[in-house]
Scaffold this motif. Structure first.
Motif, PDB file in Angstrom:
ATOM      1  N   THR A 221       2.063  -1.478  13.847  1.00  0.00           N
ATOM      2  CA  THR A 221       1.707  -0.857  12.572  1.00  0.00           C
ATOM      3  C   THR A 221       0.511   0.045  12.812  1.00  0.00           C
ATOM      4  OG1 THR A 221       2.524  -2.681  11.195  1.00  0.00           O
ATOM      5  CG2 THR A 221       0.840  -1.247  10.230  1.00  0.00           C
ATOM      6  N   GLY A 222       0.645   1.307  12.413  1.00  0.00           N
ATOM      7  CA  GLY A 222      -0.442   2.266  12.565  1.00  0.00           C
ATOM      8  C   GLY A 222      -1.142   2.483  11.232  1.00  0.00           C
ATOM      9  N   ARG A 223      -2.474   2.457  11.257  1.00  0.00           N
ATOM     10  CA  ARG A 223      -3.263   2.630  10.033  1.00  0.00           C
ATOM     11  C   ARG A 223      -4.351   3.687  10.233  1.00  0.00           C
ATOM     12  NH1 ARG A 223      -2.690  -1.895   6.530  1.00  0.00           N
ATOM     13  NH2 ARG A 223      -1.624  -3.660   7.520  1.00  0.00           N
ATOM     14  N   PHE A 224      -4.694   4.352   9.128  1.00  0.00           N
ATOM     15  CA  PHE A 224      -5.871   5.210   9.123  1.00  0.00           C
ATOM     16  C   PHE A 224      -7.110   4.324   9.017  1.00  0.00           C
ATOM     17  CE2 PHE A 224      -2.686   8.148   7.120  1.00  0.00           C
ATOM     18  CZ  PHE A 224      -2.647   9.061   8.164  1.00  0.00           C
ATOM     19  N   GLU A 225      -8.278   4.932   9.155  1.00  0.00           N
ATOM     20  CA  GLU A 225      -9.522   4.160   9.104  1.00  0.00           C
ATOM     21  C   GLU A 225      -9.736   3.501   7.746  1.00  0.00           C
ATOM     22  OE1 GLU A 225     -12.883   5.744  11.946  1.00  0.00           O
ATOM     23  OE2 GLU A 225     -12.064   7.437  10.798  1.00  0.00           O
ATOM     24  N   ASP A 226      -9.142   4.072   6.687  1.00  0.00           N
ATOM     25  CA  ASP A 226      -9.300   3.471   5.361  1.00  0.00           C
ATOM     26  C   ASP A 226      -8.283   2.363   5.092  1.00  0.00           C
ATOM     27  OD1 ASP A 226      -6.949   4.855   4.983  1.00  0.00           O
ATOM     28  OD2 ASP A 226      -7.736   6.239   3.480  1.00  0.00           O
ATOM     29  N   GLY A 227      -7.454   2.036   6.111  1.00  0.00           N
ATOM     30  CA  GLY A 227      -6.500   0.943   5.982  1.00  0.00           C
ATOM     31  C   GLY A 227      -5.106   1.353   5.566  1.00  0.00           C
ATOM     32  N   ARG A 228      -4.922   2.616   5.172  1.00  0.00           N
ATOM     33  CA  ARG A 228      -3.589   3.067   4.771  1.00  0.00           C
ATOM     34  C   ARG A 228      -2.635   3.070   5.965  1.00  0.00           C
ATOM     35  NH1 ARG A 228      -3.517   8.433   3.357  1.00  0.00           N
ATOM     36  NH2 ARG A 228      -5.572   8.704   4.331  1.00  0.00           N
ATOM     37  N   VAL A 229      -1.413   2.612   5.717  1.00  0.00           N
ATOM     38  CA  VAL A 229      -0.396   2.560   6.770  1.00  0.00           C
ATOM     39  C   VAL A 229       0.356   3.890   6.817  1.00  0.00           C
ATOM     40  CG1 VAL A 229       1.732   1.434   7.533  1.00  0.00           C
ATOM     41  CG2 VAL A 229      -0.126   0.066   6.548  1.00  0.00           C
ATOM     42  N   PHE A 230       0.499   4.455   8.017  1.00  0.00           N
ATOM     43  CA  PHE A 230       1.268   5.692   8.157  1.00  0.00           C
ATOM     44  C   PHE A 230       2.524   5.503   8.999  1.00  0.00           C
ATOM     45  CE2 PHE A 230      -1.806   5.753  11.643  1.00  0.00           C
ATOM     46  CZ  PHE A 230      -1.009   6.059  12.736  1.00  0.00           C
ATOM     47  N   ASP A 231       2.613   4.374   9.710  1.00  0.00           N
ATOM     48  CA  ASP A 231       3.789   4.128  10.542  1.00  0.00           C
ATOM     49  C   ASP A 231       3.886   2.637  10.826  1.00  0.00           C
ATOM     50  OD1 ASP A 231       6.033   4.606  12.075  1.00  0.00           O
ATOM     51  OD2 ASP A 231       4.921   5.188  13.874  1.00  0.00           O
ATOM     52  N   THR A 232       5.108   2.106  10.842  1.00  0.00           N
ATOM     53  CA  THR A 232       5.284   0.688  11.137  1.00  0.00           C
ATOM     54  C   THR A 232       6.727   0.402  11.518  1.00  0.00           C
ATOM     55  OG1 THR A 232       4.992  -1.579  10.292  1.00  0.00           O
ATOM     56  CG2 THR A 232       5.779   0.075   8.725  1.00  0.00           C
ATOM     57  N   THR A 233       6.921  -0.647  12.310  1.00  0.00           N
ATOM     58  CA  THR A 233       8.268  -1.125  12.627  1.00  0.00           C
ATOM     59  C   THR A 233       8.671  -2.268  11.702  1.00  0.00           C
ATOM     60  OG1 THR A 233       7.337  -2.624  14.287  1.00  0.00           O
ATOM     61  CG2 THR A 233       8.113  -0.471  15.062  1.00  0.00           C
ATOM     62  N   ASP A 234       7.802  -2.615  10.757  1.00  0.00           N
ATOM     63  CA  ASP A 234       8.039  -3.708   9.810  1.00  0.00           C
ATOM     64  C   ASP A 234       8.665  -3.132   8.536  1.00  0.00           C
ATOM     65  OD1 ASP A 234       7.781  -5.623   7.730  1.00  0.00           O
ATOM     66  OD2 ASP A 234       6.042  -6.538   8.697  1.00  0.00           O
ATOM     67  N   GLU A 235       9.931  -3.426   8.307  1.00  0.00           N
ATOM     68  CA  GLU A 235      10.650  -2.841   7.174  1.00  0.00           C
ATOM     69  C   GLU A 235      10.021  -3.205   5.832  1.00  0.00           C
ATOM     70  OE1 GLU A 235      15.156  -2.807   5.225  1.00  0.00           O
ATOM     71  OE2 GLU A 235      14.857  -3.436   7.310  1.00  0.00           O
ATOM     72  N   GLU A 236       9.662  -4.470   5.650  1.00  0.00           N
ATOM     73  CA  GLU A 236       9.089  -4.897   4.373  1.00  0.00           C
ATOM     74  C   GLU A 236       7.744  -4.217   4.118  1.00  0.00           C
ATOM     75  OE1 GLU A 236      10.651  -6.604   2.052  1.00  0.00           O
ATOM     76  OE2 GLU A 236      12.350  -6.446   3.429  1.00  0.00           O
ATOM     77  N   LEU A 237       6.931  -4.087   5.168  1.00  0.00           N
ATOM     78  CA  LEU A 237       5.644  -3.420   5.009  1.00  0.00           C
ATOM     79  C   LEU A 237       5.847  -1.940   4.686  1.00  0.00           C
ATOM     80  CD1 LEU A 237       2.572  -3.519   5.132  1.00  0.00           C
ATOM     81  CD2 LEU A 237       2.728  -3.096   7.604  1.00  0.00           C
ATOM     82  N   ALA A 238       6.835  -1.324   5.327  1.00  0.00           N
ATOM     83  CA  ALA A 238       7.121   0.087   5.049  1.00  0.00           C
ATOM     84  C   ALA A 238       7.485   0.284   3.578  1.00  0.00           C
ATOM     85  CB  ALA A 238       8.250   0.578   5.948  1.00  0.00           C
ATOM     86  N   LYS A 239       8.271  -0.628   3.036  1.00  0.00           N
ATOM     87  CA  LYS A 239       8.644  -0.528   1.622  1.00  0.00           C
ATOM     88  C   LYS A 239       7.428  -0.740   0.727  1.00  0.00           C
ATOM     89  CE  LYS A 239      13.456  -1.985   2.267  1.00  0.00           C
ATOM     90  NZ  LYS A 239      14.455  -3.068   2.049  1.00  0.00           N
TER      91      LYS A 239
END
Length: 250
Positions: A17-35
């Motif tokens: 899971t890739g995040r910006f410094e503010d914690g926002r997710v921009f990329d992930t292999t986790d389907e539920e997290l992506a949703k």
């Protein structure tokens, strides 16, 4: 399973899971997290990617951090722009006349497109608009949380995993004997432009990292066959250079 440090050339299954410094997710292999984060791509593949360590399948900073770890390892790495998605390029920040925009009711933060180039409005002064054509990820320090799920040992798994990375299709039919692989290409890929560009690169990486000596891409067309839509691959295909090994094709 081999219990030793991951090294360049190893095929691994990686969740991240890739995040910006503010914690926002921009990329992930986790389907539920992506949703949950509203970045879900219905044509994407989730559940982990097979990558070759050191082959450039991930950003440089993450690729380097994988080396020396073991299968089952979970960790977090902070990656500066230089080893992530690159620094911001000042040459890609341009000021243009508002008359060049199809919609003249623009404001900072608004995405725009000019002559096929996509950017984001950063400033509006009178009839002049400043547009940033850099990637939204450029110039940003990012953090990756990742788990090395598995070190792949079986050649068929390696080939199938690499094919999924480039095509977005899992579990393609693969047979391997005497360092030669036969890959049955689904009908939907036969005339897919992305696949036509990718297959030489796939072959080149399998020759280099999987020790194969011959690869046959078998493409079969039938009148009744339905054409499936492949998922979006994780790796963008690049045109093969003349030095890359070529593959035989039936």
């Amino acid at each position: 399973m081999r219990i030793m440090a991951i090294q360049k050339g190893d095929f691994i299954k990686l969740n991240y899971t890739g995040r910006f410094e503010d914690g926002r997710v921009f990329d992930t292999t986790d389907e539920e997290l992506a949703k949950k984060e509203e970045i879900f791509n219905p044509r994407g593949l989730y559940g982990g990617d097979v990558v070759i360590v050191g082959a450039g399948h991930t950003i440089e900073g993450l690729d380097e951090d994988l080396e020396g770890k073991e299968a089952g390892y979970s960790g977090t790495v902070s990656i500066p722009p230089e080893k992530a998605f690159g620094p911001t390029d000042a040459k890609l920040i341009e000021t243009v006349s508002i008359t060049k925009l199809p919609d003249r009711n623009v404001h900072p933060g608004m995405p725009v497109e000019i002559d096929g180039r996509r950017g984001v409005v950063s400033r509006v002064i009178g009839r002049r608009v400043t547009i940033d054509f850099n990637s939204p990820l450029a110039g940003k320090t990012v953090t990756y949380e990742y788990t090395i799920e598995k070190l792949l040992e079986e050649d068929v798994e390696k080939v199938q995993g690499l094919l999924a990375l480039y095509t977005g299709i899992r579990d393609m039919e693969v047979e391997i004997a005497d360092d030669a692989a036969k890959i049955n290409v689904p009908t939907g890929l036969t005339f897919n432009q992305r696949w036509l560009m990718a297959k030489n690169r796939v072959a080149s990486e399998l020759f280099k990292y999987a020790g194969l000596k011959e690869i046959q891409f078998i493409e079969k067309l039938t009148a009744e066959a339905e054409v499936p839509a492949p998922a979006e691959p994780e790796v963008e295909a690049e045109p093969a250079s003349e030095e890359e090994p070529s593959e035989s094709q039936e």
